[in-house]
Design a protein around this motif. Structure first.
Motif, PDB file in Angstrom:
ATOM      1  N   GLU A 180       2.763   2.424   3.481  1.00 58.14           N
ATOM      2  CA  GLU A 180       3.774   1.616   4.148  1.00 58.14           C
ATOM      3  C   GLU A 180       4.998   2.403   4.606  1.00 58.14           C
ATOM      4  OE1 GLU A 180       2.878  -1.447   4.848  1.00 58.14           O
ATOM      5  OE2 GLU A 180       1.067  -1.042   3.689  1.00 58.14           O
ATOM      6  N   ASN A 198      -5.718  -0.366  10.273  1.00 58.56           N
ATOM      7  CA  ASN A 198      -6.323  -0.955   9.084  1.00 58.56           C
ATOM      8  C   ASN A 198      -7.135  -2.194   9.447  1.00 58.56           C
ATOM      9  OD1 ASN A 198      -5.368   0.850   7.059  1.00 58.56           O
ATOM     10  ND2 ASN A 198      -3.336  -0.066   7.245  1.00 58.56           N
ATOM     11  N   GLU A 243      -9.969   0.785  -0.519  1.00 56.40           N
ATOM     12  CA  GLU A 243     -10.219  -0.604  -0.912  1.00 56.40           C
ATOM     13  C   GLU A 243     -11.225  -0.709  -2.055  1.00 56.40           C
ATOM     14  OE1 GLU A 243     -11.162  -3.112   2.406  1.00 56.40           O
ATOM     15  OE2 GLU A 243      -9.874  -1.974   3.768  1.00 56.40           O
ATOM     16  N   SER A 253       0.835  -1.194   0.000  1.00 51.23           N
ATOM     17  CA  SER A 253       0.000   0.000   0.000  1.00 51.23           C
ATOM     18  C   SER A 253       0.868   1.241   0.000  1.00 51.23           C
ATOM     19  CB  SER A 253      -0.954   0.020   1.208  1.00 51.23           C
ATOM     20  OG  SER A 253      -0.312   0.570   2.340  1.00 51.23           O
ATOM     21  N   GLU A 254       0.229   2.353  -0.319  1.00 44.26           N
ATOM     22  CA  GLU A 254       0.887   3.650  -0.324  1.00 44.26           C
ATOM     23  C   GLU A 254       1.189   4.124   1.094  1.00 44.26           C
ATOM     24  OE1 GLU A 254       0.051   7.743  -2.917  1.00 44.26           O
ATOM     25  OE2 GLU A 254      -1.631   6.636  -2.055  1.00 44.26           O
ATOM     26  N   LEU A 269      -6.940   3.298   3.942  1.00 50.25           N
ATOM     27  CA  LEU A 269      -6.729   2.520   2.722  1.00 50.25           C
ATOM     28  C   LEU A 269      -7.940   2.626   1.812  1.00 50.25           C
ATOM     29  CD1 LEU A 269      -5.062  -0.873   3.720  1.00 50.25           C
ATOM     30  CD2 LEU A 269      -3.988   1.145   2.732  1.00 50.25           C
ATOM     31  N   TRP A 311      -0.136  -1.510  -5.563  1.00 54.33           N
ATOM     32  CA  TRP A 311      -0.419  -1.009  -4.224  1.00 54.33           C
ATOM     33  C   TRP A 311      -1.803  -0.395  -4.103  1.00 54.33           C
ATOM     34  CZ3 TRP A 311       3.649   0.651  -7.299  1.00 54.33           C
ATOM     35  CH2 TRP A 311       3.473   1.886  -7.936  1.00 54.33           C
ATOM     36  N   PHE A 312      -2.329  -0.471  -2.856  1.00 58.14           N
ATOM     37  CA  PHE A 312      -3.548   0.229  -2.489  1.00 58.14           C
ATOM     38  C   PHE A 312      -3.228   1.712  -2.335  1.00 58.14           C
ATOM     39  CE2 PHE A 312      -4.448  -4.021  -0.886  1.00 58.14           C
ATOM     40  CZ  PHE A 312      -5.803  -4.189  -1.181  1.00 58.14           C
ATOM     41  N   LEU A 334       0.938  -5.624   4.146  1.00 58.13           N
ATOM     42  CA  LEU A 334       0.333  -4.356   4.550  1.00 58.13           C
ATOM     43  C   LEU A 334       0.700  -4.002   5.981  1.00 58.13           C
ATOM     44  CD1 LEU A 334      -3.316  -4.871   3.238  1.00 58.13           C
ATOM     45  CD2 LEU A 334      -1.521  -3.523   2.143  1.00 58.13           C
TER      46      LEU A 334
END
Length: 434
Positions: free
Chosen positions: A148, A207, A180, A145-146, A178, A169-170, A196
């Protein structure tokens, strides 16, 4: 317990677990320090936590009376060291409700733990007999994900470079959660692993992973959760969490630096090839070939951080003594108080969720046009310790269009008076730079 004024709308319960913060603070020698003539106000526990006497005493006692190498001596000191080391493993396993202590691999930190999994994928991909769950190549995908920390970005970038797999990535929403919405298109039959963060080190976002976990199971991928900011602060049950791996680090949970944990499902650890070669991780060695020990020894080559692991066990004892539910609730109330208090500071912009629901005790912010380094220096002159910079999460800073952020983070020893000191310090920053 230090009184906390709970903001309007925040539920108030009489049956939540409590502890005496003043009594806890008395266990931490460093909290009696002064900085620049002011009482120390430590608001940087997401970076590293302080250590209570109970942990420091165990660390010193081990070196003073039980120092020996593990798993290789039959003499008394070696036996005592081995028993203490493996005893710490059992404590950590119980702390996270792992089915077996053999699922707990001691590492240097969360970063090393993530790299072990990433390099196991790489090594399996080079072997014709590698377990297909770990083999990667062109057309396969890794999803992060963005949100991290760099430690959960760079190892996967390097893995994809080595194997030809694709990294996806999310994204992160404007509210710091996030996104989704594209879950089914992002996690597909091409996905081999999703890695994640459980609680963001920069946004404080907790999350909720249930939808992602369900999708991961549908497509047959694996799931790793970076729990560096959750295991120290929340009750953790790896069975209920339903991940395949979690990682966390000792120095953020009252233990020394240099000790971390990779937890993995037993059958997955057994299927993973080793990453580091050397002593203690072998079954047999000849000049022609070697065979390897069962986990966790397979992933603990060489002399491990023995005293640090024993001290981690002592940290687990301390946290259990206070109570993880009590710590969770204490931080939830502190976060509600801090969000309310910071909301009174003119020109202050909070990044991430602005309500205490689904967020932890880490709050990053900008103060008008004042650079975070300047904010940090003025606060330090007043004894208030915060973290400034990109927090090893540059993609998050880029997402919100800032080069850096100021971050205040809380733990079991944090008080509302310290949050008040932060707010007063920010008012001083405004006076200096307005």
């Amino acid at each position: 317990m230090t009184s906390i004024a709970i903001p309007p709308g925040m539920p108030q319960y009489d049956d939540v677990p409590r502890f005496d913060v003043a009594q806890v603070r008395a266990d931490f020698p460093i909290l009696s320090r002064e900085i620049n003539g002011h009482p120390l106000v430590y608001l940087d526990s997401a970076n590293t936590s302080h250590k209570p006497r109970q942990v420091l005493d165990v660390l010193g006692e081990h070196y003073a009376r039980h120092n020996g190498n593990v798993s290789r001596s039959v003499h008394t000191l070696g036996t005592e060291a081995t028993e203490a080391y493996e005893g710490a493993r059992a404590k950590v396993a119980a702390f996270i409700n792992a089915p077996s202590p053999d699922e707990v691999v001691f590492t240097k930190n969360s970063t090393e733990a993530i790299n072990i999994v990433a390099y196991a994928f790489s090594n399996a991909s080079l072997r014709p007999d590698g377990d297909p769950r770990f083999r990667l190549g062109p057309g396969d995908e890794v999803v992060i994900s963005e949100m991290e920390h760099h430690s959960n970005i760079v190892p996967w970038q390097l893995l994809c470079e080595r194997t030809g797999a694709t990294l996806r990535w999310f994204p992160v929403t404007d509210q710091g959660r996030l996104d989704e919405s594209g879950l089914d298109d992002l996690v597909t039959e091409r996905t081999k692993i999703v890695s994640l963060v459980h609680v963001s080190n920069i946004l404080g976002t907790v999350n909720a992973t249930s939808r992602i976990t369900e999708r991961v199971r549908e497509v047959g991928a694996l799931l790793l959760l970076d729990c560096s900011q959750s295991v120290p602060h929340l009750p953790m049950d790896v069975v209920d969490l339903d991940a395949d791996y979690i990682v966390f680090t000792g120095h953020k949970m009252l233990a020394p630096t240099g000790i971390g944990v990779l937890w993995g499902r037993a059958e997955l650890l057994a299927a993973m090839p080793p990453v580091f070669g050397g002593g203690s991780m072998i079954e047999t060695v000849t000049m022609g070939r070697s065979t390897f020990a069962a986990p966790p020894a397979r992933f603990e080559a060489g002399t491990p951080p023995i005293a640090e692991a024993v001290a981690l066990g002592a940290a687990v004892d301390y946290l259990n003594g206070v109570g993880m539910r009590a710590i969770q609730w204490h931080e939830k109330e502190l976060t509600a108080y801090a969000l309310d208090a910071l909301g009174t500071v003119p020109d202050l912009r909070i990044f991430g969720p602005t309500v205490p629901v689904g967020r932890g005790g880490t709050i990053s912010f900008a103060l008008g046009d004042v650079h975070p380094h300047d904010v940090g220096q003025v606060l330090d002159s007043l004894g208030v310790q915060v973290r400034v910079g990109h927090h090893c999460a540059k993609p998050v800073c880029n997402r919100f269009g800032v080069p850096a952020m100021t971050r205040a983070s809380f733990y079991l020893y944090t008080t509302t008076e310290e949050i008040d000191a932060l707010v007063a310090g920010l008012e001083q920053v405004k006076k200096v730079f307005d």
